[in-house]
Write a protein that holds these residues in place. Structure first.
Motif, mmCIF file in Angstrom:
data_model
loop_
_atom_site.group_PDB
_atom_site.id
_atom_site.type_symbol
_atom_site.label_atom_id
_atom_site.label_comp_id
_atom_site.label_asym_id
_atom_site.label_seq_id
_atom_site.Cartn_x
_atom_site.Cartn_y
_atom_site.Cartn_z
ATOM 1 N N ARG A 13 1.002 -1.122 0.124
ATOM 2 C CA ARG A 13 -0.032 0.020 -0.094
ATOM 3 C C ARG A 13 0.674 1.357 -0.039
ATOM 4 O O ARG A 13 0.337 2.307 -0.719
ATOM 5 N N PRO A 16 3.465 2.016 -4.009
ATOM 6 C CA PRO A 16 2.737 1.832 -5.250
ATOM 7 C C PRO A 16 3.985 1.927 -6.623
ATOM 8 O O PRO A 16 4.678 2.468 -6.571
ATOM 9 N N CYS A 19 1.579 -0.115 -12.964
ATOM 10 C CA CYS A 19 0.829 -1.346 -13.234
ATOM 11 C C CYS A 19 1.302 -1.871 -14.687
ATOM 12 O O CYS A 19 1.428 -0.974 -15.595
ATOM 13 N N THR A 25 0.678 4.515 -11.813
ATOM 14 C CA THR A 25 1.252 3.953 -10.510
ATOM 15 C C THR A 25 0.344 4.000 -9.619
ATOM 16 O O THR A 25 -0.577 4.821 -8.797
ATOM 17 N N ARG A 26 0.070 2.590 -8.985
ATOM 18 C CA ARG A 26 -0.835 2.255 -7.820
ATOM 19 C C ARG A 26 -0.270 1.056 -7.259
ATOM 20 O O ARG A 26 0.493 0.707 -7.558
ATOM 21 N N PRO A 27 -1.069 0.674 -6.091
ATOM 22 C CA PRO A 27 -0.618 -0.216 -5.389
ATOM 23 C C PRO A 27 -1.033 -1.614 -6.219
ATOM 24 O O PRO A 27 -2.033 -1.638 -6.685
ATOM 25 N N CYS A 39 -2.766 -3.445 -10.748
ATOM 26 C CA CYS A 39 -3.485 -2.708 -9.786
ATOM 27 C C CYS A 39 -4.932 -3.345 -9.612
ATOM 28 O O CYS A 39 -5.438 -4.095 -10.509
ATOM 29 N N GLY A 57 -2.787 6.065 -6.385
ATOM 30 C CA GLY A 57 -2.745 5.071 -5.681
ATOM 31 C C GLY A 57 -1.754 4.898 -4.543
ATOM 32 O O GLY A 57 -1.310 4.103 -3.852
ATOM 33 N N ARG A 58 -1.769 6.379 -3.791
ATOM 34 C CA ARG A 58 -0.835 6.412 -2.845
ATOM 35 C C ARG A 58 -1.724 5.707 -1.420
ATOM 36 O O ARG A 58 -2.931 5.423 -1.842
ATOM 37 N N GLU A 59 -1.006 5.586 -0.398
ATOM 38 C CA GLU A 59 -1.560 4.804 0.538
ATOM 39 C C GLU A 59 -2.669 5.631 1.102
ATOM 40 O O GLU A 59 -2.808 6.651 1.320
#
Length: 181
Positions: A13, A16, A19, A25-27, A39, A57-59
């Motif tokens: 989490r 990121p 994907c 850019t995501r978890p 993702c 997609g940041r925490e």
């Protein structure tokens, strides 16, 4: 995300990456048919772990919003005076907090019940100006010392050329006044 330990969950989490399917850019919480990390949106997960405000997609460990958006919102209310506004003199502090690499760390600082942020909130709520003398009145402690150093570093307070061992002198004087015979 499947069954992962708490440490791996937090790592995924808070780190990121792009994907392999959409490039955003995501978890990366799932895999595609070839086993490549993707993702939440691309994996079809019910919770894509995206911020509801900025879509990043940041925490998002503080509800449905990322730490950066939570911090931005909190800074509009954290350091308000009795009139409900943030003093213009504190704008450098707010800007510095918004620039920290990990917004989560700034939120932790804001949440400490006896830290510098709490001291500053109490000082502002009292209506007292943010001065060295007002900080002195708060009493000694790490929160006060770190807050003062931060405010001086940001130019909110001028440098002060006072002895740094004042509180030590007070404690030492009290200690010496006891009769240990």
């Amino acid at each position: 995300m499947g069954g992962v330990c708490p440490a791996c969950y937090r790592y995924i989490r808070s780190h990121p990456r792009p994907c392999t399917s959409c490039g955003r850019t995501r978890p990366l919480i799932g895999t595609d048919d070839h086993g490549s990390p993707v993702c939440g949106v691309c994996s079809g997960a019910a919770n894509p772990y995206l911020c509801l405000i900025c879509g990043s997609g940041r925490e998002t460990d503080r509800g449905p919003c990322c730490s950066r958006c939570v911090l931005r919102r909190r800074l509009t209310i954290e350091f308000t005076g009795p009139d409900g506004t943030v003093p213009a003199a504190l704008e450098p502090l707010n800007q510095a907090l918004l620039r920290v690499p990990r917004a989560y760390s700034a939120l932790v600082w804001l949440d400490k019940p006896h830290g510098g942020a709490a001291l500053l909130r109490n000082l502002l709520a009292s209506g007292a100006p943010v001065t060295h003398e007002a900080l002195d009145a708060l009493g000694p402690g790490h929160g006060q010392a770190h807050l003062r150093a931060t405010l001086v570093h940001l130019g909110i307070l001028p440098p002060r050329h006072a002895p740094r061992i004042t509180s030590y002198n007070v404690c030492y004087t009290k200690l010496c006044s006891y009769n240990f015979v």
